[in-house]
Design an enzyme around this catalytic site. Structure first.
Site, PDB file in Angstrom:
ATOM      1  N   GLU A 263      -8.011   7.658  -5.085  1.00 46.80           N
ATOM      2  CA  GLU A 263      -7.688   6.355  -5.017  1.00 46.80           C
ATOM      3  C   GLU A 263      -8.734   5.407  -5.782  1.00 46.80           C
ATOM      4  O   GLU A 263      -8.256   4.486  -6.396  1.00 46.80           O
ATOM      5  CB  GLU A 263      -7.900   5.713  -3.542  1.00 46.80           C
ATOM      6  CG  GLU A 263      -7.154   6.553  -2.515  1.00 46.80           C
ATOM      7  CD  GLU A 263      -5.321   6.516  -3.062  1.00 46.80           C
ATOM      8  OE1 GLU A 263      -5.220   5.584  -3.562  1.00 46.80           O
ATOM      9  OE2 GLU A 263      -4.660   7.465  -2.751  1.00 46.80           O
TER      10      GLU A 263
ATOM     11  N   GLU B  50      -4.247   2.506  -3.021  1.00 44.56           N
ATOM     12  CA  GLU B  50      -5.436   2.232  -3.975  1.00 44.56           C
ATOM     13  C   GLU B  50      -5.390   0.507  -4.099  1.00 44.56           C
ATOM     14  O   GLU B  50      -5.950   0.293  -5.174  1.00 44.56           O
ATOM     15  CB  GLU B  50      -4.963   2.895  -5.271  1.00 44.56           C
ATOM     16  CG  GLU B  50      -3.727   2.223  -6.171  1.00 44.56           C
ATOM     17  CD  GLU B  50      -2.766   3.072  -5.715  1.00 44.56           C
ATOM     18  OE1 GLU B  50      -1.628   3.056  -6.557  1.00 44.56           O
ATOM     19  OE2 GLU B  50      -2.534   3.862  -4.740  1.00 44.56           O
ATOM     20  N   ASN B  51      -5.158  -0.460  -3.197  1.00 44.32           N
ATOM     21  CA  ASN B  51      -4.949  -1.945  -3.408  1.00 44.32           C
ATOM     22  C   ASN B  51      -6.436  -2.035  -4.001  1.00 44.32           C
ATOM     23  O   ASN B  51      -7.463  -1.752  -3.691  1.00 44.32           O
ATOM     24  CB  ASN B  51      -4.923  -2.497  -2.076  1.00 44.32           C
ATOM     25  CG  ASN B  51      -4.127  -1.742  -1.029  1.00 44.32           C
ATOM     26  OD1 ASN B  51      -2.813  -1.870  -1.467  1.00 44.32           O
ATOM     27  ND2 ASN B  51      -4.425  -1.303  -0.017  1.00 44.32           N
TER      28      ASN B  51
ATOM     29  N   GLY C 157      -1.253   8.909   2.763  1.00 45.04           N
ATOM     30  CA  GLY C 157      -2.654   9.319   2.909  1.00 45.04           C
ATOM     31  C   GLY C 157      -3.634   8.142   2.582  1.00 45.04           C
ATOM     32  O   GLY C 157      -4.404   8.051   3.543  1.00 45.04           O
ATOM     33  N   ALA C 158      -3.367   7.435   1.543  1.00 42.56           N
ATOM     34  CA  ALA C 158      -4.131   6.182   1.138  1.00 42.56           C
ATOM     35  C   ALA C 158      -3.560   5.423   0.106  1.00 42.56           C
ATOM     36  O   ALA C 158      -2.424   5.720  -0.373  1.00 42.56           O
ATOM     37  CB  ALA C 158      -5.468   6.816   0.662  1.00 42.56           C
TER      38      ALA C 158
ATOM     39  N   GLU D 152      -0.042   8.372 -10.861  1.00 43.62           N
ATOM     40  CA  GLU D 152      -0.018   9.321  -9.784  1.00 43.62           C
ATOM     41  C   GLU D 152      -0.503  10.833 -10.286  1.00 43.62           C
ATOM     42  O   GLU D 152      -1.536  11.275  -9.817  1.00 43.62           O
ATOM     43  CB  GLU D 152       1.149   9.539  -8.811  1.00 43.62           C
ATOM     44  CG  GLU D 152       1.495   8.178  -8.129  1.00 43.62           C
ATOM     45  CD  GLU D 152       0.172   7.675  -7.418  1.00 43.62           C
ATOM     46  OE1 GLU D 152      -0.735   8.526  -7.092  1.00 43.62           O
ATOM     47  OE2 GLU D 152       0.327   6.465  -6.958  1.00 43.62           O
TER      48      GLU D 152
END
Length: 845
Positions: free
Chosen positions: A319, A285-286, A282-283, A341
């Site tokens: 994120e 978090e860099n 979905g995404a 998470e």
């Protein structure tokens, strides 16, 4: 996953790393193309400072799908030593650099030139195909490194505890956007090719390899500043900047909320949120450059539905929480993945509740994450929140509902047990103590214990280190003005009660409310033994008592018949809050499924059916003042009525669909899914052709996905096969194929059979596309989890014994268990339900 830092004695952790993407990569990758390219490769130069603590002539690093050309080590003040050999351990994803002489103690620089594969598997450093506004296909270069795929972009020590600072330079065509974790500090023409520019980024904070990111492509953006001075940009496909404004609004509200909640400022000068066309998760978090699926970031004010806005708000909140919890403080090892998470999956709801209180988001948390986690964790093939991880395939397997949804649920329970003020104090202490470092679950418990004075470690270890959860059995007696509760706990198993002497126990925070004030907790106790007695004072005989107000505790409840009966008035007059009615209903349903309670349906559906018949027009015609929850409910009700063949709903859906297709009256976004579902469920080849045409014409990925998810509702077997073939066509993005196949499997019995056959027939292609990622697990679950025939469990098990999917082994076991549970339930209760429905069959309308 690789073992903990495997280097020959004497080589210390990486301190700094310079990454330069060479020009031949960008000229290959980003020049306009419409056809497959003859090669797919990239080259890097990666010099990095190292410190040798003891003499060695070998360096072992993580490396996958990479060919090293040269490697050398330059001691500080000494001469360069060239490596003479590279020994690859492909199965372990490692390489050993061999040197002709001993690398002596002291500082130095390791330099590696190599070529890697620019893949189409949505992991590592990969290409993402997108279409320009003029309809031409082009490619972007993007990264996705979590969990263990930085090693596919550059050799490194690819483990969360081995942190480094990164100096990244990208050499790209001058008309392309180049992004990385940090802000740009220099952009200048590339001397060897004037069509290129060299973009240098500021040095990152010390961070784990899985958080490194770079993106090169064509994008527009919208920009703002948060109230605490952080520059926020949302990057969108060219021509769609307007669709980034909602996410920008959420992000600029979210950063100050987290700064205030943690009492720790966001540590970078900027944060970019970017929509990627081909993206498996979905995404991601860099740090400073968060990547998203288009559907998790872009909102069209006219064509996005309420559920999409809610989804974008939650994903952005999730994120951005990781920028503190995961990036600033990182888990020590993948065993503690749930810390990242589970926490982010809890606080995303807290954040959205702050930004959009009208969403009533905590009730939706219970209906989504909480009940989903309970269902999975009741299986014999579940796993503890904390699970030992070795090989990389095991890391991918724990990105599941236990790490995310159960993790979020037990954090929510812990927050309620501690109280918000003490919880925030503990979180602040944790983040300050371990910022720019790594931490374990025990470190968090210690900080929260010091802040609250409660036995956090003892309580939470019973929830994170053992599988499953308890069922709380409750009975009561009235003693004068007091109510005496007898409370006991046992492990809840989906397959039925167990008489195991070694049954585990939990330390269970128990909250109690009464009919006097259902929204207020009257009493709290900690159940730290198999059973106990609780005295609740000043309770009138005609007042009811409910356990677990707010449905916060992660357990199920089995009330005595008398207690359950006493709760009925609170259900009927709605004094019992929606989230509590939901929790009560879900507990009863699960008890029936496992045969603790007999299936008894007592409420007639006839009156409701007549009601909906009269209300159809109003359901299709939302009033201007209807809110977010009304929009969600309207779509749900219309979808159910339409799928069931309700005459008035079907007729109105067909009329509105026809006007939508003809362009006379465009369907509101909130009505499209139920209308599409209804006309397809009762449609033919012409309906399917029309829907596929709408899909092709759609300019927004949300609309394409909306259509893809319901195509499987088409009833004819030959048309079902067309939909399945469409799933693997170029018309469907690789990450969305799973949704199309899952939609077929979830629509009907014959759809499920057809989808399973299709997966088996195309297994090699599907496995090659998704292996080593969570999408393979999702594909299997969506395809087979709904079967309810004993022999199908054996068939599924047999197939995956001969077609190995290491990242989905536990998913296969869980699906087989669910199939057997479904079959047993069907045998036990199908006839009773059938007779009930026959007796209460609604009259024709």
């Amino acid at each position: 996953m690789s073992c903990h830092v495997h280097v020959k004695p004497g080589f210390s952790l990486c301190i700094t790393a310079d990454i330069v993407v060479a020009a031949n990569l960008t000229s290959y990758l980003l020049v306009h193309q419409t056809a497959a390219l003859p090669t797919k490769s990239f080259t890097f130069t990666t010099p990095a400072c190292r410190n040798v603590t003891q003499g060695t002539n070998q360096i072992v690093m993580n490396c996958a799908d990479i060919d090293i050309i040269t490697a050398s080590f330059v001691p500080e003040g000494g001469e360069e030593i060239n490596a003479t050999g590279f020994n690859y351990q492909n199965e372990d994803e490692k390489v050993t650099l061999c040197f002709p002489s001993i690398l002596q103690k002291g500082s130095g620089s390791l330099k590696i030139d190599f070529v890697g594969e620019l893949n189409d598997k949505m992991k590592g450093f990969y290409r993402s195909k997108y279409m320009t506004p003029s309809g031409e296909n082009r490619y972007a270069a993007v990264t996705q490194f979590e969990a263990t795929d930085a090693r596919r972009a550059f050799p490194c020590w690819d483990e969360p505890a081995i942190k480094a600072t990164f100096d990244i330079t990208l050499i790209v065509p001058k008309d392309r956007i180049a992004l990385s974790n940090m802000n740009v500090v220099d952009r200048k023409p590339y001397p060897e090719d004037h069509s290129l520019v060299e973009v240098k980024f500021a040095t990152t904070p010390i961070m784990s390899t899985y958080l490194v990111a770079f993106v090169i492509g064509e994008y527009d953006f919208v920009e703002s500043q948060s109230s605490d001075g952080v520059t926020v940009r949302v990057y969108t496909p060219v021509g769609k900047a307007e669709q980034g404004k909602f996410a920008l609004e959420v992000a600029t509200k979210t950063l100050p909320f987290y700064k205030d909640y943690f009492s720790v400022p966001y540590p970078l000068p900027k944060i970019d949120l970017i929509a990627i066309a081909d993206f498996a998760a979905g995404a991601m978090e860099n740090w400073g450059l968060v990547t998203y699926r288009e559907t998790a970031l872009l909102i069209d004010p006219k064509n996005s539905c309420a559920s999409s806005r809610q989804w974008v708000a939650l994903v952005v909140g999730h994120e951005l929480a990781h920028q503190w919890f995961g990036n600033l403080v990182t888990m020590e090892w993948w065993t503690h993945l749930w810390l990242n998470e589970g926490f982010a999956s809890w606080i995303e709801y807290l954040c959205v509740d702050h930004c959009f209180p009208e969403y009533d988001i905590w009730t939706q948390f219970v209906s989504a994450d909480y009940t989903r986690a309970l269902d999975l964790d009741a299986l014999d093939n579940s796993h503890p929140i904390e699970v030992d991880v070795g090989h990389p395939s095991e890391v991918d397997e724990i990105f599941d509902a236990i790490s995310y949804s159960k993790g979020a649920s037990v954090i929510r329970m812990l927050h309620n047990y501690i109280g918000d003020e003490e919880f925030r104090k503990g979180m602040n202490a944790y983040l300050l103590k371990f910022q720019h470092k790594n931490a374990s679950t025990e470190d968090l418990w210690e900080c929260l214990e010091q802040a609250s004075g409660k036995p956090i470690a003892a309580v939470m270890n019973s929830w994170t280190k053992q599988m499953g959860f308890p069922i709380i059995v409750v009975d009561q007696e009235q003693h004068g003005s007091d109510r005496v509760l007898k409370i006991s706990q046992k492990k809840f198993c989906a397959s039925g009660p167990r008489n195991d002497e070694n049954c585990p126990n939990w330390m269970v925070p128990i909250s109690i409310c009464t009919s006097e004030d259902p929204s207020c907790t009257k009493m709290k106790v900690l159940l730290d033994q198999p059973e106990t007695t609780v005295n609740v004072t000043n309770i009138a005989p005609d007042h009811w008592i409910k356990i677990n107000p707010g449905t916060v505790g992660f357990y199920r409840i089995q009330y005595s018949s008398a207690m359950l009966e006493s709760l009925l008035p609170g259900i009927r007059d709605l004094t019992l809050l929606p989230v509590d009615r939901l929790g009560l209903q879900n507990d009863l349903f699960s008890l029936v499924r496992r045969h603790t309670l007999k299936c008894q349906v007592t409420q007639s559906c006839g009156s409701q059916w007549a009601f909906y018949t009269q209300m159809t027009w109003l359901l299709f015609s939302p009033v201007s003042r209807s809110g977010h929850l009304d929009a969600l409910l309207r779509g749900l009700v219309l979808g159910k009525l339409g799928k069931a063949g309700h005459k008035g709903t079907l007729e109105e859906a067909r009329r509105r669909f026809r006007e939508h297709v003809e362009g006379k009256q465009i369907l509101p976004a909130d009505l499209r899914s139920p209308v599409y579902l209804t006309v397809l469920k009762h449609g033919d080849s012409t309906t399917l052709d029309t829907m596929l045409k709408l899909h092709k014409q759609a300019d927004m990925q949300e609309e394409k996905n909306r259509i893809e998810r319901v195509l499987g509702a088409i009833p004819a077997p030959d048309l079902i096969q067309r939909v399945l073939n469409f799933a693997l066509s170029e018309e469907v993005r690789p990450q969305d194929t799973v949704s199309v196949i899952g939609g077929v499997a979830g629509s009907s019995k014959q759809g499920r059979k057809a989808a399973w056959k299709f997966v088996k027939d195309n297994w090699e292609e599907l496995h090659n596309r998704y292996q080593g990622g969570f999408l393979i697990s999702r594909l299997i679950k969506l395809t087979v989890d709904g079967f309810a025939i004993d022999k199908m469990a054996a068939e599924v098990k047999s197939f995956f014994e001969s077609h190995h999917a290491p990242a989905a082994e536990r998913t296969v076991q869980q699906c087989c268990e669910n199939i057997l549970l479904n079959a047993a339930w069907l045998k036990r209760d199908a006839e009773d339900i059938h007779q009930y429905l026959l007796q209460r069959k609604a009259p024709p309308v």
